[in-house]
Design a protein around this motif. Structure first.
Motif, mmCIF file in Angstrom:
data_model
loop_
_atom_site.group_PDB
_atom_site.id
_atom_site.type_symbol
_atom_site.label_atom_id
_atom_site.label_comp_id
_atom_site.label_asym_id
_atom_site.label_seq_id
_atom_site.Cartn_x
_atom_site.Cartn_y
_atom_site.Cartn_z
ATOM 1 N N PRO A 133 4.473 -10.907 -11.204
ATOM 2 C CA PRO A 133 5.474 -10.180 -10.419
ATOM 3 C C PRO A 133 5.140 -8.711 -10.232
ATOM 4 C CG PRO A 133 6.300 -10.701 -12.623
ATOM 5 C CD PRO A 133 5.044 -11.487 -12.435
ATOM 6 N N HIS A 134 4.370 -8.127 -11.156
ATOM 7 C CA HIS A 134 4.000 -6.722 -10.989
ATOM 8 C C HIS A 134 2.976 -6.549 -9.872
ATOM 9 C CE1 HIS A 134 1.139 -8.487 -13.778
ATOM 10 N NE2 HIS A 134 0.338 -7.449 -13.669
ATOM 11 N N HIS A 135 2.336 -7.635 -9.439
ATOM 12 C CA HIS A 135 1.492 -7.617 -8.252
ATOM 13 C C HIS A 135 2.291 -7.971 -6.999
ATOM 14 C CE1 HIS A 135 -2.927 -7.759 -9.667
ATOM 15 N NE2 HIS A 135 -2.206 -7.415 -10.714
ATOM 16 N N ASP A 136 3.060 -9.031 -7.091
ATOM 17 C CA ASP A 136 3.617 -9.646 -5.885
ATOM 18 C C ASP A 136 4.674 -8.807 -5.193
ATOM 19 O OD1 ASP A 136 1.883 -11.720 -6.260
ATOM 20 O OD2 ASP A 136 3.354 -13.081 -7.152
ATOM 21 N N GLY A 137 5.463 -8.043 -5.945
ATOM 22 C CA GLY A 137 6.440 -7.170 -5.299
ATOM 23 C C GLY A 137 5.762 -6.088 -4.476
ATOM 24 N N LYS A 138 4.707 -5.499 -5.034
ATOM 25 C CA LYS A 138 3.949 -4.477 -4.310
ATOM 26 C C LYS A 138 3.281 -5.073 -3.081
ATOM 27 C CE LYS A 138 2.878 -1.489 -8.312
ATOM 28 N NZ LYS A 138 3.623 -2.231 -9.353
ATOM 29 N N ALA A 139 2.708 -6.284 -3.258
ATOM 30 C CA ALA A 139 2.019 -6.930 -2.143
ATOM 31 C C ALA A 139 2.987 -7.293 -1.024
ATOM 32 C CB ALA A 139 1.303 -8.185 -2.640
ATOM 33 N N ARG A 140 4.180 -7.697 -1.364
ATOM 34 C CA ARG A 140 5.188 -8.005 -0.343
ATOM 35 C C ARG A 140 5.490 -6.779 0.512
ATOM 36 N NH1 ARG A 140 11.531 -9.646 -1.543
ATOM 37 N NH2 ARG A 140 12.236 -9.498 0.637
ATOM 38 N N LEU A 141 5.705 -5.639 -0.138
ATOM 39 C CA LEU A 141 5.974 -4.414 0.602
ATOM 40 C C LEU A 141 4.759 -4.020 1.437
ATOM 41 C CD1 LEU A 141 7.684 -1.998 1.340
ATOM 42 C CD2 LEU A 141 6.939 -0.877 -0.777
ATOM 43 N N GLU A 142 3.569 -4.160 0.883
ATOM 44 C CA GLU A 142 2.352 -3.835 1.621
ATOM 45 C C GLU A 142 2.276 -4.628 2.921
ATOM 46 O OE1 GLU A 142 -2.452 -4.640 1.246
ATOM 47 O OE2 GLU A 142 -1.238 -4.554 -0.578
ATOM 48 N N GLU A 143 2.529 -5.932 2.842
ATOM 49 C CA GLU A 143 2.465 -6.786 4.027
ATOM 50 C C GLU A 143 3.507 -6.372 5.057
ATOM 51 O OE1 GLU A 143 2.868 -10.761 2.635
ATOM 52 O OE2 GLU A 143 0.901 -10.802 1.649
ATOM 53 N N GLU A 144 4.695 -6.058 4.599
ATOM 54 C CA GLU A 144 5.762 -5.663 5.528
ATOM 55 C C GLU A 144 5.450 -4.340 6.208
ATOM 56 O OE1 GLU A 144 9.416 -7.882 3.117
ATOM 57 O OE2 GLU A 144 9.331 -5.698 3.220
ATOM 58 N N LEU A 145 4.953 -3.377 5.456
ATOM 59 C CA LEU A 145 4.615 -2.086 6.034
ATOM 60 C C LEU A 145 3.468 -2.212 7.024
ATOM 61 C CD1 LEU A 145 4.884 0.195 2.866
ATOM 62 C CD2 LEU A 145 6.475 0.127 4.799
ATOM 63 N N ARG A 146 2.501 -3.041 6.683
ATOM 64 C CA ARG A 146 1.364 -3.242 7.582
ATOM 65 C C ARG A 146 1.832 -3.875 8.896
ATOM 66 N NH1 ARG A 146 -3.895 -3.369 6.081
ATOM 67 N NH2 ARG A 146 -3.301 -3.668 3.918
ATOM 68 N N ALA A 147 2.728 -4.862 8.781
ATOM 69 C CA ALA A 147 3.218 -5.557 9.982
ATOM 70 C C ALA A 147 4.093 -4.661 10.844
ATOM 71 C CB ALA A 147 3.991 -6.808 9.577
ATOM 72 N N SER A 148 4.728 -3.666 10.233
ATOM 73 C CA SER A 148 5.653 -2.803 10.969
ATOM 74 C C SER A 148 4.945 -1.786 11.851
ATOM 75 C CB SER A 148 6.578 -2.062 9.995
ATOM 76 O OG SER A 148 5.862 -1.031 9.309
ATOM 77 N N GLY A 149 3.657 -1.576 11.606
ATOM 78 C CA GLY A 149 2.923 -0.578 12.365
ATOM 79 C C GLY A 149 3.203 0.847 11.920
ATOM 80 N N SER A 150 3.843 1.017 10.780
ATOM 81 C CA SER A 150 4.151 2.352 10.267
ATOM 82 C C SER A 150 2.874 3.082 9.854
ATOM 83 C CB SER A 150 5.092 2.243 9.058
ATOM 84 O OG SER A 150 6.305 1.617 9.417
#
Length: 223
Positions: A126-143
């Motif tokens: 979980p200490h990986h997956d929460g960070k990875a989830r946010l990473e994927e969302e930020l990448r997809a958002s084009g921010s």
């Protein structure tokens, strides 16, 4: 007041955030707003002495987060799963949103590789997956986000009592006789993490630096 760009650094009294803050201050090119839950700590006092603006902020408090991000030009976001546990994703998501809503030109997000899906459910990290989830969302958002992945620190091995730290190999043997660890990226020293995690905070896009997974210092500091 300063005419230098202002960079917010979370976890500024920790290993990675502290290294980032010190590196930015040492460069002389950036003003640093160092976020910490305890501005009276020795680590916070050391940052103040180096010229940082140390701000008391609990990332679990939305109001404190909004106040701390006001006027920043860029931000470095690292969160500690071990203190936040299941709240890590929520807290990091809210902080990232606040930084971007404040008009920051770049958010540098310290993430980790996703494990559960890639392993077919065999690994629960979980200490990986929460960070990875946010990473994927930020990448997809084009921010305007730069993501960095750092390996473990040599200092972690020392705390764990591991003895085999003489080479940059990605396996270790503990003196208790436990089996060798599975292959993983070569470790780095925590004091180098700031140099591995920063370059021009106005840069955006996908950012991969070889020394983010290498124990040897870079031949030249990131620009």
């Amino acid at each position: 007041m300063t005419d230098r760009p202002l960079v917010l650094v979370t976890g500024a009294t920790g290993a990675q955030g502290g290294s980032v803050a010190r590196h930015l201050l040492r460069s002389g090119r950036w003003a640093v707003r160092a976020v910490t839950r305890d501005p009276r700590s020795a680590a916070a006092a050391a940052l103040t002495a180096r010229g940082a603006d140390v701000v008391a902020c609990d990332l679990t408090d939305p109001g404190q987060v909004r106040r701390s991000v006001a006027g920043v030009d860029a931000a470095f976001l690292v969160t500690d799963y071990w203190s936040l546990k299941e709240r890590e994703y929520e807290v990091a998501r809210r902080t990232a949103d606040a930084v971007l809503a404040a008009g920051a030109g770049t958010l540098v997000h310290s993430s980790l590789p996703e494990a559960h899906r890639r392993s077919g459910g065999a690994l629960a990290l979980p200490h990986h997956d929460g960070k990875a989830r946010l990473e994927e969302e930020l990448r997809a958002s084009g921010s305007p986000v730069v993501t960095v992945h750092l390996s473990t620190y040599y200092e972690n091995w020392r705390r764990a009592g591991c003895a085999d730290r003489r080479t940059a190999r990605s396996r270790s043997r503990c003196p208790t006789g436990t089996p060798r660890c599975p292959p993983c990226p070569s470790p780095i020293s925590a004091r180098w993490s700031g140099r591995c995690s920063t370059r021009d905070p106005h840069s955006t896009g996908t950012w991969s630096r070889p020394w983010a997974i290498c124990c040897r210092p870079p031949p030249t500091p990131p620009r």
